[in-house]
Structures are given as C-alpha cells and as structure tokens.
Scaffold this motif. Structure first.
Motif, short mmCIF file in Angstrom:
data_model
loop_
_atom_site.label_atom_id
_atom_site.label_comp_id
_atom_site.label_asym_id
_atom_site.label_seq_id
_atom_site.Cartn_x
_atom_site.Cartn_y
_atom_site.Cartn_z
N ILE A 51 1.13 -1.53 -0.11
CA ILE A 51 0.05 0.09 0.12
C ILE A 51 0.90 1.98 -0.14
N VAL A 52 2.17 0.92 1.17
CA VAL A 52 3.07 2.72 1.12
C VAL A 52 3.38 2.38 -0.63
N GLU A 53 4.33 1.78 -0.69
CA GLU A 53 4.62 1.41 -1.82
C GLU A 53 3.67 1.62 -3.57
N ARG A 54 2.21 1.62 -3.37
CA ARG A 54 1.55 2.25 -4.33
C ARG A 54 0.49 3.74 -3.62
N PHE A 55 0.75 3.78 -3.01
CA PHE A 55 0.51 5.02 -2.34
C PHE A 55 0.77 6.29 -1.19
N GLY A 56 1.81 5.74 -1.31
CA GLY A 56 2.95 6.61 -0.76
C GLY A 56 3.31 6.89 0.33
N PRO A 57 3.77 7.85 1.52
CA PRO A 57 3.90 7.39 3.00
C PRO A 57 2.69 7.81 3.77
N LYS A 58 1.78 9.36 2.73
CA LYS A 58 1.33 9.63 3.80
C LYS A 58 -0.33 8.60 4.27
N ALA A 59 -0.17 7.49 3.17
CA ALA A 59 -1.57 5.74 4.01
C ALA A 59 -0.41 5.59 5.44
N LEU A 60 0.05 6.26 6.25
CA LEU A 60 0.67 5.52 7.28
C LEU A 60 0.18 6.56 7.66
N GLN A 61 -0.28 6.39 9.49
CA GLN A 61 -0.25 7.28 10.62
C GLN A 61 0.96 7.33 11.09
N SER A 62 1.22 8.44 12.02
CA SER A 62 2.65 8.92 12.51
C SER A 62 3.95 7.28 12.82
N GLU A 63 2.80 6.83 13.94
CA GLU A 63 3.57 5.59 14.08
C GLU A 63 3.81 4.35 13.75
N GLY A 64 3.45 4.51 11.66
CA GLY A 64 4.01 3.78 11.26
C GLY A 64 2.35 2.92 10.93
N SER A 65 1.19 2.98 11.36
CA SER A 65 0.11 2.10 11.67
C SER A 65 -0.64 2.29 10.19
N LEU A 66 -1.82 2.16 9.37
CA LEU A 66 -2.15 2.76 8.49
C LEU A 66 -3.42 3.35 9.01
N ASP A 67 -3.74 4.22 7.57
CA ASP A 67 -4.21 5.61 7.73
C ASP A 67 -5.19 5.61 7.38
N ARG A 68 -6.38 4.77 7.64
CA ARG A 68 -7.94 4.17 6.59
C ARG A 68 -8.49 5.91 6.61
N ALA A 69 -8.36 6.14 7.26
CA ALA A 69 -9.61 7.56 6.96
C ALA A 69 -8.96 8.48 5.67
N TRP A 70 -7.57 8.40 5.56
CA TRP A 70 -7.10 8.84 4.77
C TRP A 70 -6.87 8.12 3.28
N LEU A 71 -6.64 6.54 3.22
CA LEU A 71 -6.66 6.11 1.87
C LEU A 71 -8.26 5.53 1.52
N ARG A 72 -9.52 5.65 2.57
CA ARG A 72 -11.07 5.60 2.42
C ARG A 72 -11.11 6.41 1.48
N ARG A 73 -10.91 7.55 1.81
CA ARG A 73 -10.76 9.70 0.90
C ARG A 73 -10.65 8.64 -0.35
N ARG A 74 -9.09 8.72 -0.54
CA ARG A 74 -8.35 8.37 -1.54
C ARG A 74 -9.12 7.41 -2.66
N VAL A 75 -9.52 6.36 -1.77
CA VAL A 75 -9.94 5.02 -3.01
C VAL A 75 -11.82 6.16 -3.67
N PHE A 76 -12.34 6.20 -2.53
CA PHE A 76 -13.92 6.05 -3.00
C PHE A 76 -13.94 7.18 -3.83
N ALA A 77 -13.20 8.11 -3.67
CA ALA A 77 -13.44 9.28 -5.03
C ALA A 77 -12.92 9.14 -6.28
#
Length: 203
Positions: A51-77
C-alpha cells in the motif's frame, strides 16, 4: 483441521453477524473477512508495504500504522485507485481466511465474507465447498439499517444499492437462511444447516 469450508454472505444489515454467532455457539470456527482485512494490513505485513509503495507515505499514520481514513477518502473518490488497493489486499485476505479455516478444530469451518459476490464469488474463492446466503427482503434491510446506523432512508438506500443485488447473491447460494423475523427464528435454520454440514464434512 477442517477440510470442509462454507462461505457465509449476505447484504448489509441482513443478519450475518447474528448467524455467525449462532454457528460459533455450536462449536464451529468462523473466520471473519472484516477481521482478516485488518490483520493483513498490520504493521510489518507485505500488504501494508504494498500500500505504501502504491499510495505513498501519506497512507501511514505517524506511528507507522495504516491511516484508514486517508486511504478511504483516496480510494472512494476514484475507482481506479480502489481497484489498485483491492489488488493488494484481496489476495492477502483470501489467503488469511483460507489458512484460518483450514486450521480450525471444528468439523467444518465458516468463512464469513460480506462482499463474496462482489469479490468474484466462487471464482474468487474456489476453495469454498458451499455458499450460505443470509437473505433479507430489502424493506427489512432498510428499516434495520436506518435503526442500526441512525441514518435517513436516502442514505440507507444508497448503501444497499452500492452492493450486489439480492438476485446476484441468491444466484451463488447452495443454502439460504431467510432472516425477516426476530433473531429467534434463525436458530432452527442454523441447527438444521449445522447437521447438514457435519454430515457433508464426514464424506
């Protein structure tokens, strides 16, 4: 180890969780696709790296886990982005579900897959021996969804329409549990299918 695996599916607010709980109460292992979907993107997993490779580091939260809210906004658009995400996560989810079912100590196992129809049905999950559909009339779904999520009818309609149709789900079914009454009406149907699946698993 279970070699007989049943896929359980149904539309939103059809009662899948309630049916799953009743099978579990009979001693049957239920592997849940929603839980598997969280597990496969945990920190350090190949899917999260993809996911990070495809969508970039913005897909992660500061502690390194997936930022689901950011990714949801990105893919549902964007349907292209959503398909790219699914290409990374769906194979990992399928593999996780299969491994959990095969490791089960119960006579058979259930893979609870809400979007089984949308994910390719039997071609997406060729290792399922049977498919059980929890079927609910749309009017029933609507009222349950509005009550459960405290939403208006228009939004509830859109949520239902975003999924496969009732007819598409029923076309996949080997077995059907009709859930249009109270939860107590489910128990005899679950027990009847449990007996059937135990017999089939012994063959």
């Amino acid at each position: 180890m279970s070699t007989f695996i049943v896929g359980l599916t149904g539309g939103i607010a059809s009662g899948k969780s309630e049916v799953s709980r009743r099978f579990e109460a009979l001693g049957i292992t239920v592997a849940d696709a929603d839980i598997a979907a969280r597990d496969v993107v945990a920190v350090g997993t190949p899917a999260l790296e993809g996911i990070v490779e495809r969508f970039g580091p913005k897909a992660l939260q500061s502690e390194g886990s997936l930022d689901r809210a950011w990714l949801r906004r990105r893919v549902f658009a964007d349907p292209v982005e959503r398909r790219a995400l699914e290409a990374i996560t769906h194979p990992a989810i399928r593999a996780r579900l299969k491994a959990l079912c095969e490791a089960a100590q119960s006579p058979y196992a259930i893979a609870a897959i809400p979007l089984l129809t949308e994910a390719g049905g039997r071609s997406g999950y060729p290792w399922l021996d049977r498919v059980l559909v929890i079927d609910t009339p749309e009017a029933c779904q609507l009222s349950r969804l509005r009550r459960r999520d405290s939403i208006d009818e228009a939004l509830a309609q859109r949520m239902i329409q975003a999924q496969a149709t009732r007819a598409q789900r029923l076309a996949l079914a080997d077995d059907i549990i009709v859930n249009e009454g109270t939860p107590e009406h489910l128990q005899p149907q679950v027990e009847q299918l449990d007996r059937l699946y135990r017999q089939l698993a012994q063959r």
